[in-house]
Every structure is written in structure tokens, then in C-alpha cells.
Design a protein around this motif. Structure first.
Motif, PDB file in Angstrom:
ATOM      1  N   MET A  71       2.452  29.101 130.831  1.00  8.12           N
ATOM      2  CA  MET A  71       3.877  28.785 130.740  1.00  8.12           C
ATOM      3  C   MET A  71       4.128  27.330 130.335  1.00  8.12           C
ATOM      4  O   MET A  71       5.225  26.977 129.899  1.00  8.12           O
ATOM      5  CB  MET A  71       4.554  29.068 132.075  1.00  8.12           C
ATOM      6  N   ALA A  72       3.118  26.489 130.466  1.00  9.54           N
ATOM      7  CA  ALA A  72       3.263  25.077 130.083  1.00  9.54           C
ATOM      8  C   ALA A  72       3.545  24.916 128.594  1.00  9.54           C
ATOM      9  O   ALA A  72       4.041  23.866 128.163  1.00  9.54           O
ATOM     10  CB  ALA A  72       2.004  24.303 130.454  1.00  9.54           C
ATOM     11  N   PHE A  73       3.229  25.934 127.797  1.00 13.96           N
ATOM     12  CA  PHE A  73       3.402  25.821 126.350  1.00 13.96           C
ATOM     13  C   PHE A  73       4.784  26.255 125.861  1.00 13.96           C
ATOM     14  O   PHE A  73       5.104  26.075 124.688  1.00 13.96           O
ATOM     15  CB  PHE A  73       2.326  26.650 125.638  1.00 13.96           C
ATOM     16  N   VAL A  74       5.605  26.810 126.732  1.00 18.43           N
ATOM     17  CA  VAL A  74       6.924  27.306 126.327  1.00 18.43           C
ATOM     18  C   VAL A  74       7.816  26.217 125.719  1.00 18.43           C
ATOM     19  O   VAL A  74       8.489  26.465 124.699  1.00 18.43           O
ATOM     20  CB  VAL A  74       7.633  27.982 127.519  1.00 18.43           C
ATOM     21  N   PRO A  75       7.866  24.978 126.301  1.00 21.67           N
ATOM     22  CA  PRO A  75       8.732  23.955 125.688  1.00 21.67           C
ATOM     23  C   PRO A  75       8.400  23.649 124.229  1.00 21.67           C
ATOM     24  O   PRO A  75       9.260  23.156 123.490  1.00 21.67           O
ATOM     25  CB  PRO A  75       8.491  22.719 126.573  1.00 21.67           C
ATOM     26  N   GLY A  76       7.192  23.946 123.795  1.00 21.70           N
ATOM     27  CA  GLY A  76       6.804  23.683 122.407  1.00 21.70           C
ATOM     28  C   GLY A  76       7.645  24.451 121.409  1.00 21.70           C
ATOM     29  O   GLY A  76       7.815  24.003 120.259  1.00 21.70           O
ATOM     30  N   ILE A  77       8.174  25.593 121.808  1.00 19.34           N
ATOM     31  CA  ILE A  77       9.044  26.369 120.915  1.00 19.34           C
ATOM     32  C   ILE A  77      10.283  25.554 120.565  1.00 19.34           C
ATOM     33  O   ILE A  77      10.696  25.463 119.400  1.00 19.34           O
ATOM     34  CB  ILE A  77       9.443  27.703 121.572  1.00 19.34           C
ATOM     35  N   ALA A  78      10.873  24.921 121.589  1.00 20.04           N
ATOM     36  CA  ALA A  78      12.066  24.092 121.364  1.00 20.04           C
ATOM     37  C   ALA A  78      11.728  22.827 120.594  1.00 20.04           C
ATOM     38  O   ALA A  78      12.453  22.441 119.662  1.00 20.04           O
ATOM     39  CB  ALA A  78      12.713  23.734 122.698  1.00 20.04           C
ATOM     40  N   PHE A  79      10.618  22.172 120.945  1.00 15.33           N
ATOM     41  CA  PHE A  79      10.247  20.914 120.280  1.00 15.33           C
ATOM     42  C   PHE A  79      10.087  21.108 118.781  1.00 15.33           C
ATOM     43  O   PHE A  79      10.602  20.321 117.971  1.00 15.33           O
ATOM     44  CB  PHE A  79       8.936  20.363 120.860  1.00 15.33           C
ATOM     45  N   SER A  80       9.346  22.138 118.371  1.00 18.00           N
ATOM     46  CA  SER A  80       9.070  22.352 116.946  1.00 18.00           C
ATOM     47  C   SER A  80      10.330  22.766 116.196  1.00 18.00           C
ATOM     48  O   SER A  80      10.552  22.334 115.051  1.00 18.00           O
ATOM     49  CB  SER A  80       7.972  23.399 116.769  1.00 18.00           C
ATOM     50  N   THR A  81      11.169  23.583 116.822  1.00 17.98           N
ATOM     51  CA  THR A  81      12.400  24.034 116.166  1.00 17.98           C
ATOM     52  C   THR A  81      13.380  22.885 115.962  1.00 17.98           C
ATOM     53  O   THR A  81      13.954  22.717 114.870  1.00 17.98           O
ATOM     54  CB  THR A  81      13.069  25.150 116.988  1.00 17.98           C
ATOM     55  N   ILE A  82      13.580  22.070 116.989  1.00 16.58           N
ATOM     56  CA  ILE A  82      14.513  20.942 116.890  1.00 16.58           C
ATOM     57  C   ILE A  82      14.029  19.919 115.867  1.00 16.58           C
ATOM     58  O   ILE A  82      14.804  19.392 115.070  1.00 16.58           O
ATOM     59  CB  ILE A  82      14.711  20.279 118.269  1.00 16.58           C
ATOM     60  N   GLY A  83      12.712  19.639 115.881  1.00 18.56           N
ATOM     61  CA  GLY A  83      12.161  18.690 114.913  1.00 18.56           C
ATOM     62  C   GLY A  83      12.391  19.129 113.486  1.00 18.56           C
ATOM     63  O   GLY A  83      12.766  18.327 112.617  1.00 18.56           O
ATOM     64  N   LEU A  84      12.184  20.410 113.218  1.00 17.38           N
ATOM     65  CA  LEU A  84      12.397  20.961 111.877  1.00 17.38           C
ATOM     66  C   LEU A  84      13.864  20.867 111.467  1.00 17.38           C
ATOM     67  O   LEU A  84      14.188  20.447 110.344  1.00 17.38           O
ATOM     68  CB  LEU A  84      11.928  22.412 111.828  1.00 17.38           C
ATOM     69  N   LEU A  85      14.778  21.222 112.364  1.00 18.96           N
ATOM     70  CA  LEU A  85      16.209  21.213 112.042  1.00 18.96           C
ATOM     71  C   LEU A  85      16.729  19.796 111.809  1.00 18.96           C
ATOM     72  O   LEU A  85      17.517  19.555 110.887  1.00 18.96           O
ATOM     73  CB  LEU A  85      16.997  21.897 113.165  1.00 18.96           C
ATOM     74  N   LEU A  86      16.300  18.845 112.636  1.00 18.11           N
ATOM     75  CA  LEU A  86      16.712  17.447 112.443  1.00 18.11           C
ATOM     76  C   LEU A  86      16.267  16.935 111.077  1.00 18.11           C
ATOM     77  O   LEU A  86      17.030  16.271 110.367  1.00 18.11           O
ATOM     78  CB  LEU A  86      16.124  16.565 113.546  1.00 18.11           C
ATOM     79  N   THR A  87      15.030  17.249 110.713  1.00 21.24           N
ATOM     80  CA  THR A  87      14.503  16.790 109.420  1.00 21.24           C
ATOM     81  C   THR A  87      15.264  17.425 108.258  1.00 21.24           C
ATOM     82  O   THR A  87      15.643  16.741 107.296  1.00 21.24           O
ATOM     83  CB  THR A  87      13.007  17.128 109.314  1.00 21.24           C
ATOM     84  N   HIS A  88      15.494  18.710 108.354  1.00 26.42           N
ATOM     85  CA  HIS A  88      16.136  19.426 107.250  1.00 26.42           C
ATOM     86  C   HIS A  88      17.575  18.965 107.021  1.00 26.42           C
ATOM     87  O   HIS A  88      17.999  18.769 105.872  1.00 26.42           O
ATOM     88  CB  HIS A  88      16.109  20.927 107.521  1.00 26.42           C
ATOM     89  N   PHE A  89      18.328  18.763 108.096  1.00 29.68           N
ATOM     90  CA  PHE A  89      19.762  18.509 107.946  1.00 29.68           C
ATOM     91  C   PHE A  89      20.140  17.022 107.941  1.00 29.68           C
ATOM     92  O   PHE A  89      21.175  16.657 107.375  1.00 29.68           O
ATOM     93  CB  PHE A  89      20.537  19.214 109.063  1.00 29.68           C
ATOM     94  N   LEU A  90      19.319  16.138 108.538  1.00 33.65           N
ATOM     95  CA  LEU A  90      19.761  14.761 108.729  1.00 33.65           C
ATOM     96  C   LEU A  90      18.883  13.688 108.081  1.00 33.65           C
ATOM     97  O   LEU A  90      19.378  12.623 107.709  1.00 33.65           O
ATOM     98  CB  LEU A  90      19.890  14.455 110.233  1.00 33.65           C
ATOM     99  N   VAL A  91      17.575  13.924 107.953  1.00 28.74           N
ATOM    100  CA  VAL A  91      16.680  12.885 107.421  1.00 28.74           C
ATOM    101  C   VAL A  91      16.859  12.754 105.909  1.00 28.74           C
ATOM    102  O   VAL A  91      16.932  13.752 105.188  1.00 28.74           O
ATOM    103  CB  VAL A  91      15.210  13.214 107.759  1.00 28.74           C
ATOM    104  N   ARG A  92      16.920  11.504 105.427  1.00 27.76           N
ATOM    105  CA  ARG A  92      17.006  11.235 103.984  1.00 27.76           C
ATOM    106  C   ARG A  92      15.719  10.556 103.519  1.00 27.76           C
ATOM    107  O   ARG A  92      15.058   9.856 104.284  1.00 27.76           O
ATOM    108  CB  ARG A  92      18.205  10.326 103.677  1.00 27.76           C
ATOM    109  N   ASP A  93      15.403  10.717 102.244  1.00 28.79           N
ATOM    110  CA  ASP A  93      14.168  10.131 101.719  1.00 28.79           C
ATOM    111  C   ASP A  93      14.314   8.625 101.507  1.00 28.79           C
ATOM    112  O   ASP A  93      15.429   8.087 101.471  1.00 28.79           O
ATOM    113  CB  ASP A  93      13.774  10.813 100.407  1.00 28.79           C
ATOM    114  N   THR A  94      13.162   7.923 101.368  1.00 26.51           N
ATOM    115  CA  THR A  94      13.150   6.456 101.306  1.00 26.51           C
ATOM    116  C   THR A  94      12.640   5.921  99.966  1.00 26.51           C
ATOM    117  O   THR A  94      12.205   4.771  99.883  1.00 26.51           O
ATOM    118  CB  THR A  94      12.273   5.900 102.449  1.00 26.51           C
ATOM    119  N   HIS A  95      12.708   6.714  98.925  1.00 30.46           N
ATOM    120  CA  HIS A  95      12.170   6.295  97.620  1.00 30.46           C
ATOM    121  C   HIS A  95      12.815   5.009  97.112  1.00 30.46           C
ATOM    122  O   HIS A  95      12.132   4.116  96.590  1.00 30.46           O
ATOM    123  CB  HIS A  95      12.358   7.412  96.596  1.00 30.46           C
ATOM    124  N   ALA A  96      14.122   4.883  97.268  1.00 28.99           N
ATOM    125  CA  ALA A  96      14.824   3.695  96.772  1.00 28.99           C
ATOM    126  C   ALA A  96      14.371   2.433  97.498  1.00 28.99           C
ATOM    127  O   ALA A  96      14.315   1.340  96.908  1.00 28.99           O
ATOM    128  CB  ALA A  96      16.331   3.871  96.929  1.00 28.99           C
TER     129      ALA A  96
END
Length: 421
Positions: free
Chosen positions: A174-199
Motif C-alpha cells: 500500500m506504500a506505493f499507492v501515492p505514486g499514482i497521484a504523484f505521476s499524474t499531477i507531474g504530467l498534468l502540470l508539465t503539459h498545461f503550465l510549463v513553457r520551454d526555455t529555448h529563448a
């Protein structure tokens, strides 16, 4: 007005994206924290695995995958954006908690750690490079301190959380259950909010006076006095971390501590490591990074020896705090030294090569701990690790040069010295 002239470097100027990436890296670290304190118990209670070599096989899988992903990150950064690589890293994380939750053989755990290693190599590397891109030269050490603080504080806190969940539920899985939330939130934050740094990279490239490395692989691995020394120190640092990751819970269990106590103790070291980097990263912006590195490695070696001889809970806690402080001295400054010695166009490649060798230390540490632990015992492995760590610090003190204010008498860098090395 062109995009190049509009793009500003600096922590304050890019605060929104910087702190968003700090949060994202916290979720990256959380994925590793899930396994930090409970894998030995998981291996024994679920699969009946108790030999050092078999137990540490999951660290070998993790280290190999992370090292390869770090190296690939440098090459892929020439074809893909940093943000795209961060997204890909999160995609590899999504199956990890599910594999651990439903594992019916140890091979499932190995596969999960291969995926976790790829996630860490791509996602953590991407956040490091993007923060360096954003802040420019002035606060690079502070930026790396904050980045590593977020990641390793998360590792420590989630290690404690995992130990608590396993103890409270009576089911280590059961210690591994929080990993479902961690990976999902990380993916969503990156997809919707993170911008690239090329400039931001374009802006710094236009201003830099750093020479190009003649051969990025050779210079980063050994030839350049500062880069080669940092790479060796990074390798040894993660070698001792890989050994402690696998054997610290075993050592604590042999000393009679409960699963909850082991979770707490295993979390102290990365929490101090994480918190300390808020201070030590900034120190690297004003003091000699070489001297912080050599001192940190030697402090680590002393602390590892203390773990072996700790006869009481108080001394054990003190040793883990000292170990975390020594690691905090070196970790953000590893990255800052690589960044300040490489041209912006070569920085992802050089950082990828450094992180390849640094994280290959996990593999070497796990193999050494497993093989030599079975052959010569726990004490011999830990004592040897302590001696090797001190030796790496002494070597960096001899070989490297300083670019900032000195703590004690030492050789200072100049452009010709760096070119010659």
C-alpha cells in the motif's frame, strides 16, 4: 523588437516558471521516495528475497536506466525541446506504481525500476537544465540548491510516508499507492503550465565568453580539471548513496529498529540533504566551489564511518544529519560547476555526461554492496565506502581550481588554465 532582446535571464525575472519547475521536481523526487525505506521489507515479505545481491538488483536496474537516460538527454536535447523531454519522462513514470502494486514476481519490480530510472534521467535532467536556462549566471548555485532541495526533500518526506503507510496498514504494498497521484499531477502540470526555455538559451549564448570544449565526452569525463574532478566526485557520491539506499535499512534492522523507525531514520539523511542545499547552493555563488566539494566529500566519509560504529539512537541520528549536510555541500555545486565551465550550447550534453557517470555510481554501489556484502559482510562494505568517499574529496582538493572567493589558500582558475586542461 526581437524575441532575443525581450528575453531576460534571472530568478526574479522568471519566478513563475522557476517555482513551477521546483514543484514539478518535487513530484519527480517523490517517485523515488516511495521505495527508499520499504523495498527491503517488500522484497522479503512479498517475495522472500533476503540476500544482498538479489535485494540490490532493483537499484542496479534503476541506476542503469537512469544513467542511460541522462546520457540520452544530452543527445536528445539537440533534437527536442526541454519541455518535450520532461513530458516524455513523466510518461515513463505512469506505470511504475501500478507495476509495484500488482507485482507477482520480482521481475515486475525490476521493470518498474527500469521505468523509474528513465523517468528520473529525463525528467530531473530536464528540470535542471531548464532552471539553469532561466536564471543565467548570477544565481546559478542558488537555483541548483533550490532544485535539489525540492527533489530530495520530497524523497525524504515520501520515504517517511511510505514507511508509515506500510506500518499503519500492515501491507507494505500500500506504500506505493501515492505514486499514482504523484505521476499524474507531474504530467498534468508539465503539459498545461510549463513553457520551454529555448529563448533563454539564445540570450545567454549571445553573451557568453566561455570557450567551447574540444571534446565534450572526454573533457567532462576526465580531461578538464574541474569537470573531470566533479564527475569523479559525483560518481563516488552516488556510489555511497546507492550502497546506503540498499543497506541502510538492513543495517538498521540488524540494530533492532522497527519498520516505522527505519522509515524515519532513512528519511533523515535525504531531508537534511534537501534542506541544506538551500544554503549550500547559495554558498557556491560566493565561495570557492572546489573547496565546498572537497569538504563535503570528506564530511560524508566521516559520517558513513559513524553509522557503522553508532551504538545509540542519538549517535545514529547525528551521523545521518552529518551525512546529509556533507551531501548538501556537494550536490548543487556539482551541477553549478558543470554549468559554469561549459558553453550554453554544450551544456545539456555536458550535464548529461556528468549525470550519466554520477548515476552510474548507483550501479557500482549496488553491485559492490551486494557482492562484497555477501562475501565480507556489511561492516567491510560500509568502512570501504567511507574511505573511498574521503579519498575522492582529497583528489578534488588537489586537482580543481577556484573561480570564487577562497575559504583557504588554493589555486585560482583563469581562462588559459581551463583551456589547457
Amino acid at each position: 523588437m526581437t524575441q532575443l532582446s525581450e528575453t531576460k535571464l534571472g530568478l526574479r525575472e522568471n519566478a513563475g516558471q522557476f517555482w513551477l519547475l521546483v514543484l514539478v521536481n518535487g513530484f519527480v523526487g517523490s517517485m523515488v521516495g516511495l521505495e527508499r525505506s520499504v523495498i527491503p521489507e517488500f522484497a522479503e515479505s512479498v517475495f522472500g528475497i533476503n540476500g544482498h545481491t538479489a535485494l540490490l538488483s532493483f537499484i542496479v536496474a534503476f541506476g542503469l536506466a537512469k544513467s542511460a537516460a541522462n546520457l540520452a538527454m544530452g543527445r536528445l536535447a539537440t533534437k527536442y525541446t526541454r519541455r518535450q523531454l520532461l513530458l516524455i519522462g513523466w510518461l515513463f513514470a505512469l506505470p511504475v506504481p501500478w507495476l509495484l502494486l500488482y507485482a507477482d514476481s520480482w521481475w515486475w519490480v525490476i521493470i518498474a525500476n527500469l521505468l523509474l530510472g528513465i523517468n528520473q534521467g529525463l525528467a530531473w535532467s530536464a528540470t535542471v537544465v531548464m532552471k539553469i536556462d532561466l536564471v543565467g549566471e548570477k544565481n546559478r548555485g542558488l537555483a541548483m540548491g533550490i532544485n535539489e532541495f525540492a527533489g530530495y526533500l520530497a524523497v525524504g518526506l515520501v520515504a517517511f510516508l511510505a514507511g508509515y503507510i506500510a506500518s499503519a496498514t500492515g501491507d507494505v504494498t500500500m506504500a506505493f499507492v501515492p505514486g499514482i497521484a504523484f505521476s499524474t499531477i507531474g504530467l498534468l502540470l508539465t503539459h498545461f503550465l510549463v513553457r520551454d526555455t529555448h529563448a533563454h538559451v539564445q540570450t545567454e549564448t549571445a553573451k557568453t565568453t566561455l570557450p567551447l570544449l574540444r571534446n565534450t565526452w572526454k573533457d567532462t569525463t576526465w580531461r578538464h580539471a574541474n569537470l573531470g574532478s566533479v564527475t569523479l566526485n559525483g560518481f563516488v557520491n552516488n556510489l555511497n548513496d546507492g550502497i546506503l539506499w540498499g543497506l541502510l535499512p538492513v543495517l538498521l534492522n540488524a540494530k533492532g529498529y522497527s519498520l516505522t523507525e527505519i522509515g524515519l531514520l532513512a528519511g533523515i539523511y535525504p531531508v537534511v540533504w534537501g534542506l541544506g542545499q538551500l544554503v549550500t547552493g547559495k554558498l557556491g555563488d560566493v565561495l570557492c566551489k572546489k573547496q565546498l566539494l572537497s569538504m563535503g566529500m570528506m564530511v560524508q566519509g566521516v559520517a558513513i564511518a559513524m553509522l557503522l560504529f553508532a551504538g545509540s539512537y542519538t549517535i545514529l541520528v547525528a551521523a545521518l544529519i552529518i551525512l546529509g549536510a556533507g551531501t548538501a555541500l556537494v550536490y548543487p555545486n556539482f551541477l553549478a560547476v558543470v554549468a559554469e565551465n561549459t558553453h550554453p550550447s554544450q551544456r545539456p550534453q555536458s550535464l548529461g555526461i556528468f549525470r550519466f557517470w554520477r548515476d552510474f555510481g548507483y550501479v557500482a554501489g549496488a553491485v559492490a554492496a551486494g557482492v562484497f556484502g555477501d562475501l565480507f559482510g556489511l561492516q567491510a562494505v560500509i568502512l570501504g565506502t567511507a574511505i573511498l568517499t574521503v579519498s575522492a574529496g582529497v583528489l578534488s582538493e588537489y586537482r580543481m581550481c577556484c573561480t570564487k572567493k577562497l575559504l583557504w589558500h588554493s589555486k585560482e582558475c583563469d581562462t588559459e588554465l581551463l583551456k589547457a586542461s
